[in-house]
Design an enzyme around this catalytic site. Sequence first.
Site, PDB file in Angstrom:
ATOM      1  N   SER A  25       0.772  -1.235   0.000  1.00  0.00           N
ATOM      2  CA  SER A  25       0.000   0.000   0.000  1.00  0.00           C
ATOM      3  C   SER A  25       0.806   1.290   0.000  1.00  0.00           C
ATOM      4  O   SER A  25       0.359   2.289  -0.532  1.00  0.00           O
ATOM      5  CB  SER A  25      -0.952   0.017   1.196  1.00  0.00           C
ATOM      6  OG  SER A  25      -1.878  -1.034   1.066  1.00  0.00           O
ATOM      7  N   THR A  26       1.968   1.296   0.629  1.00  0.00           N
ATOM      8  CA  THR A  26       2.726   2.551   0.725  1.00  0.00           C
ATOM      9  C   THR A  26       4.196   2.291   0.440  1.00  0.00           C
ATOM     10  O   THR A  26       4.692   1.164   0.597  1.00  0.00           O
ATOM     11  CB  THR A  26       2.614   3.163   2.141  1.00  0.00           C
ATOM     12  OG1 THR A  26       3.269   2.287   3.073  1.00  0.00           O
ATOM     13  CG2 THR A  26       1.164   3.400   2.549  1.00  0.00           C
TER      14      THR A  26
END
Length: 138
Positions: A25-26
């Site tokens: 996600s990041t």
Amino acid sequence: MSNERPPEVTASHRARKAIVYIRQSTARQVAENQGSTADQQGQVRFPRLWGWIARLIEIVADDLGLSGSTTIHRKGYLRIVAEIQAGLVGAVFVSDLSRVGRDLLELLTFLTECKRHNVLLVVNGRIHDLRDSGAFFT
């Protein structure tokens, strides 16, 4: 893990691509959770064991560091869906279903495309033939 090819994996599936989809996600997760990335990359062992030829096994890691909350900005995901719709994909391999996405409607759309085009979804080695109505309940 058995080296036997599961009966769900047919010659028709193996004639098309096996896509291993990797996403975190990041950017911070990518940097700090390298074990997760390695585990996701390790999913490539399944198509290798089950008889896909090397040139038909593709790792799609374009979306590392991108949230799964929406697919609109995930180029790798969008390319996979386009290739599924074009009949080029026999199976998609992920470490867990959340790698595909977290938005329920988008996830259901992805699963519907897999079903429509006879694409197996393999989640950490567990095969889901979406043409089987009990695919997620067995």
